[in-house]
Write a protein that holds these residues in place. Structure first.
Motif, PDB file in Angstrom:
ATOM      1  N   PRO A   2      15.835 -11.154 -74.249  1.00  0.00           N
ATOM      2  CA  PRO A   2      16.183 -11.896 -73.037  1.00  0.00           C
ATOM      3  C   PRO A   2      16.248 -13.395 -73.303  1.00  0.00           C
ATOM      4  N   GLN A   3      17.078 -14.068 -72.531  1.00  0.00           N
ATOM      5  CA  GLN A   3      17.189 -15.523 -72.632  1.00  0.00           C
ATOM      6  C   GLN A   3      16.696 -16.147 -71.334  1.00  0.00           C
ATOM      7  N   LEU A   4      15.796 -17.108 -71.463  1.00  0.00           N
ATOM      8  CA  LEU A   4      15.333 -17.862 -70.315  1.00  0.00           C
ATOM      9  C   LEU A   4      16.121 -19.164 -70.262  1.00  0.00           C
ATOM     10  N   MET A  54      18.232 -12.898 -63.390  1.00  0.00           N
ATOM     11  CA  MET A  54      17.250 -12.897 -62.312  1.00  0.00           C
ATOM     12  C   MET A  54      16.588 -14.253 -62.164  1.00  0.00           C
ATOM     13  N   MET A  55      16.399 -14.644 -60.889  1.00  0.00           N
ATOM     14  CA  MET A  55      15.771 -15.899 -60.538  1.00  0.00           C
ATOM     15  C   MET A  55      14.821 -15.656 -59.382  1.00  0.00           C
ATOM     16  N   PRO A  79      13.022 -21.999 -59.008  1.00  0.00           N
ATOM     17  CA  PRO A  79      14.394 -21.540 -58.787  1.00  0.00           C
ATOM     18  C   PRO A  79      15.384 -21.964 -59.870  1.00  0.00           C
ATOM     19  N   GLN A  80      15.012 -22.932 -60.714  1.00  0.00           N
ATOM     20  CA  GLN A  80      15.900 -23.339 -61.804  1.00  0.00           C
ATOM     21  C   GLN A  80      15.792 -22.424 -63.017  1.00  0.00           C
ATOM     22  N   LYS A  81      14.781 -21.560 -63.063  1.00  0.00           N
ATOM     23  CA  LYS A  81      14.614 -20.640 -64.191  1.00  0.00           C
ATOM     24  C   LYS A  81      15.430 -19.385 -63.938  1.00  0.00           C
ATOM     25  N   CYS A  82      16.220 -19.016 -64.927  1.00  0.00           N
ATOM     26  CA  CYS A  82      17.054 -17.819 -64.835  1.00  0.00           C
ATOM     27  C   CYS A  82      16.837 -16.982 -66.088  1.00  0.00           C
ATOM     28  N   LEU A  83      16.428 -15.742 -65.913  1.00  0.00           N
ATOM     29  CA  LEU A  83      16.215 -14.838 -67.030  1.00  0.00           C
ATOM     30  C   LEU A  83      17.430 -13.917 -67.139  1.00  0.00           C
TER      31      LEU A  83
END
Length: 125
Positions: A2-4, A54-55, A79-83
């Motif tokens: 996964p990429q964060l 996903m956020m 909310p700025q983190k997206c996996l």
């Protein structure tokens, strides 16, 4: 694996605008959100074809990921983190805070045949 990602955010006196674009192949065909899940563990699968972004747009949660080689826990607490999860990424979510809302975008429509529930062995493949 996964990429964060940390999504681009534009700030002004009237609030913040966070943009999600070009994070997974294809177009977004489905979105859903998970909420009121404080005591729950969600997911527990991987996919044949579907990618997911996903956020946690409110509150926070923890995501366990295993790609067949490596495993890790990722906390989505802003909310700025997206996996971004590739199809091979077995995942589950837990530790939802009160009021948490987890938004999930997918490049595939729902298809029960796309789900693989068998866990990877914890040994390196």
């Amino acid at each position: 694996m996964p990429q964060l990602l940390h999504l681009n955010t534009f700030t002004s006196d009237s609030g913040n605008l966070t943009v999600l674009e070009n994070v997974m192949p294809g177009s977004i065909k489905r979105f859903f959100y998970i909420y009121d899940a404080e005591a729950a563990q969600r997911a527990g699968h991987r996919h044949c074809r579907a990618w997911h972004a996903m956020m946690c747009v409110n509150g926070s949660c923890r995501v366990y990921c295993h790609d067949g080689r490596d495993e890790q826990y990722i906390v989505l607490d802003h909310p700025q983190k997206c996996l971004v999860l590739e199809p091979r990424d077995w995942h589950s979510m837990d530790q939802f805070t009160r009021g948490a809302i987890l938004l999930v975008l997918s490049n595939e429509y729902y298809d029960p045949a796309d789900y693989i529930y068998e866990r990877y062995s914890l040994q390196t493949v």
